[in-house]
Design an enzyme around this catalytic site. Structure first.
Site, PDB file in Angstrom:
ATOM      1  N   LYS A  79       0.618  -1.276   0.046  1.00 57.66           N
ATOM      2  CA  LYS A  79      -0.165   0.235   0.095  1.00 57.66           C
ATOM      3  C   LYS A  79       0.854   1.306  -0.045  1.00 57.66           C
ATOM      4  O   LYS A  79       1.960   1.231   0.741  1.00 57.66           O
ATOM      5  CB  LYS A  79      -0.933  -0.012   1.431  1.00 57.66           C
ATOM      6  CG  LYS A  79      -2.154   1.119   1.365  1.00 57.66           C
ATOM      7  CD  LYS A  79      -2.759   0.999   2.638  1.00 57.66           C
ATOM      8  CE  LYS A  79      -3.911   1.931   2.637  1.00 57.66           C
ATOM      9  NZ  LYS A  79      -4.668   2.014   3.824  1.00 57.66           N
ATOM     10  N   SER A 154      -9.842   1.598   3.122  1.00 58.19           N
ATOM     11  CA  SER A 154      -8.767   2.529   2.179  1.00 58.19           C
ATOM     12  C   SER A 154      -7.858   1.579   1.437  1.00 58.19           C
ATOM     13  O   SER A 154      -7.299   2.197   0.405  1.00 58.19           O
ATOM     14  CB  SER A 154      -7.998   3.556   3.005  1.00 58.19           C
ATOM     15  OG  SER A 154      -7.263   3.036   3.867  1.00 58.19           O
ATOM     16  N   SER A 178      -9.752  -0.505   7.205  1.00 58.09           N
ATOM     17  CA  SER A 178      -8.941  -0.444   6.172  1.00 58.09           C
ATOM     18  C   SER A 178      -8.267  -1.795   5.307  1.00 58.09           C
ATOM     19  O   SER A 178      -8.010  -1.801   4.032  1.00 58.09           O
ATOM     20  CB  SER A 178      -8.187   0.642   5.965  1.00 58.09           C
ATOM     21  OG  SER A 178      -8.816   1.927   5.704  1.00 58.09           O
TER      22      SER A 178
HETATM   23  N1  GLN Z   1     -12.945   4.099   6.673  1.00 52.67           N
HETATM   24  C1  GLN Z   1     -12.540   4.724   7.858  1.00 52.67           C
HETATM   25  C2  GLN Z   1     -11.947   6.004   7.675  1.00 52.67           C
HETATM   26  O1  GLN Z   1     -12.024   6.740   6.532  1.00 52.67           O
HETATM   27  C3  GLN Z   1     -11.296   3.805   8.043  1.00 52.67           C
HETATM   28  C4  GLN Z   1      -9.882   4.110   7.547  1.00 52.67           C
HETATM   29  C5  GLN Z   1      -8.668   3.278   7.646  1.00 52.67           C
HETATM   30  O2  GLN Z   1      -8.777   2.201   8.466  1.00 52.67           O
HETATM   31  N2  GLN Z   1      -7.422   3.870   7.191  1.00 52.67           N
HETATM   32  O3  GLN Z   1     -11.175   6.753   8.512  1.00 52.67           O
END
Ligand code: GLN
Length: 484
Positions: A79, A154, A178
């Site tokens: 990532k 994400s 994420s």
């Molecule tokens: N969707 C959540 C956010 O937008 C979690 C994102 C993540 O785990 N990086 O914060």
């Protein structure tokens, strides 16, 4: 050997060790697969084909070395929020468009020292803020099961790459879901380790009290192999734990007899798609048939997790993102004074969702609001954590849904941040409590994958992997491949 891109890490390990396959052959097969599928999937922001070939040749040359680890010669991808020395690292943001880190994250050093082959950097929501990967400043990644749908986020690139056979495993990060939500939506396995289990040195921070790096792959057994290499204390990360690292593969006994599995009623939320609930309950029944004891439990503070997370995470983000000023990292917008330059750089180069989080965070941390929002959220966080402590006195692991829905359509939630935030209701509490969470594919609803979430005691990833692996010995959802 045909279809090398469908090999699991365990399968590739066996073939490499037996001399039936070279790392270079495997790497070439995956690079060809990337070339074939990437115009549709768009999971990669950077492909490091030449470096990957070189690493594969080096792995083949050192094949006789008895010290080689479980990932020696295995092609993986990362990532794009994790620093890779000499390889552009963007966080999916225009503010780091040309940023080439001078050093590598500890996890990258560990993979490289273990002889892994790195294929490139994967798309994600900007600074890991989002649940669909649509907040990337660069491209929209397609869900391999239906290209008109999101891969989740994400770490959407990390999940889509595994699902489409572009890499045998990937690294993602999980601050509120994420790793787990995209794993569920793309039909792959993913693990968010315990807070502190894996070093975050060299991870570009989003919410520092929540962030964890973890693996995605086809199976729980593959995750065990990657975690083995990643886990362990790192003196360069003050939050990294000194807890001993067990032999994760040895924990995969296939035996869940007597394992007490808690099922929290609060996680079957209103609005959950019936097909998701059905697949999740059917998966829990499989664990019961294999001898686990299934126990109804309650985690009463669950309903406060979403508002609590969306106070704490933006507050931490607003502090962490203050360093991006166009002076020290990334490109700089021209302006008359230093302050103009900073304002223009931040104003133009952060996307809408990131700006929203910075403003929310700055607001809840400001004098006069701190006590009402931030401090309160921290107090509720303690109650959520306590829910898990009480539950884990009665059960060994917790089984729950991962996402209330299957993969949604591209564009469906981009105009409605609150609808997007709701994607994470079943995953956020786990980060607030700091405990580990595993997702394994457990079926389909309307032709799209569903993931079972297993939640464990702090530092007990082994029990999760054992249960996930036992489930995968009994089922074949993890072997299904999208038509590409
Ligand atoms: N969707 C959540 C956010 O937008 C979690 C994102 C993540 O785990 N990086 O914060």
């Amino acid at each position: 050997m045909t279809d090398l891109h469908n090999l699991t890490i365990v399968g590739a390990r066996t073939a490499l060790d037996a001399g039936d396959l070279t790392s270079l052959e495997l790497t070439e097969a995956l690079l060809a697969r990337i070339e074939h599928t990437e115009p549709r999937i768009r999971a990669f922001l950077t492909i490091t084909a030449e470096a990957a070939r070189e690493q594969a040749r080096a792995a083949d040359a050192s094949r006789g070395n008895t010290e080689r680890g479980p990932l020696h010669g295995i092609p993986l991808a990362i990532k794009d929020v994790i620093c890779t020395a000499g390889v552009r690292t963007t966080c999916g943001s225009r503010i780091l468009e040309n940023f080439v880190p001078p050093y590598s994250a500890t996890v990258i050093e560990r993979l490289s020292a273990g002889g892994a082959v790195l294929l490139g950097k994967l798309n994600c929501d900007e600074f890991a803020m989002g649940s669909s990967t649509e907040a990337s400043a660069y491209q929209t990644t397609g869900n391999p099961w239906d290209l008109s749908r999101v891969p989740g986020g994400s770490s959407g690139g990390s999940a889509a790459a595994v699902a489409s056979g572009q890499a045998l495993g990937t690294l993602g990060t999980d601050t509120g879901g994420s790793i787990r939500q995209p794993a569920a939506l793309c039909g792959v396995s993913g693990l968010k380790p315990t807070y502190g289990r894996v070093s975050r040195y060299g991870l570009i921070a989003y919410g520092s009290s929540l962030d964890q790096i973890g693996p995605l792959a086809q199976t729980a057994a593959d995750l065990a192999m990657i975690l083995q290499v990643l886990a362990g204390h790192d003196p360069r990360d003050g939050t990294s734990a000194a807890a001993p690292v067990p032999d994760y593969r040895a924990a995969l006994s296939g035996d869940v007899r007597g394992l007490r599995v808690g099922v929290p009623s609060e996680y079957f939320v209103e609005g959950m798609e019936p097909g998701v609930e059905q697949a999740t309950r059917a998966a829990i029944a499989v664990l019961r048939e294999r001898g686990a004891e299934v126990i109804e439990i309650s985690l009463p503070y669950t309903k406060y997790a979403l508002p609590t997370y969306y106070i704490i995470a933006p507050a931490e983000a607003s502090a962490n993102l203050a360093r991006f000023d166009g002076v020290r990292y990334g490109p700089r917008e021209p302006g008359d004074s230093m302050w103009d330059q900073i304002e223009l750089t931040r104003g133009h180069r952060f996307g809408a969702e990131v700006r929203r989080r910075i403003m929310l965070g700055a607001y809840t941390l400001s004098a006069g609001y701190y006590d009402a929002y931030y401090k309160r959220a921290q107090q509720v966080r303690t109650l959520i954590k306590r829910d898990f402590e009480i539950a884990f006195a009665k059960v060994d692991i917790i089984a729950a849904p991962t996402s209330p829905t299957v993969a949604f359509l591209i564009g469906q939630k981009t105009d409605n941040p609150l609808a997007m935030y709701l994607s994470d209701v079943c995953t956020l509490p786990i980060n607030l409590a700091g405990v580990p969470g595993l997702v394994v594919p457990c079926g389909f609803s309307e032709g799209l994958p569903v993931g079972l979430q297993l939640i464990g005691r702090p530092f007990d990833e082994a029990s999760l992997l054992r249960a996930g692996d036992a489930y995968q010995r009994e089922t074949d959802w993890h072997t299904r491949r999208p038509q590409l």
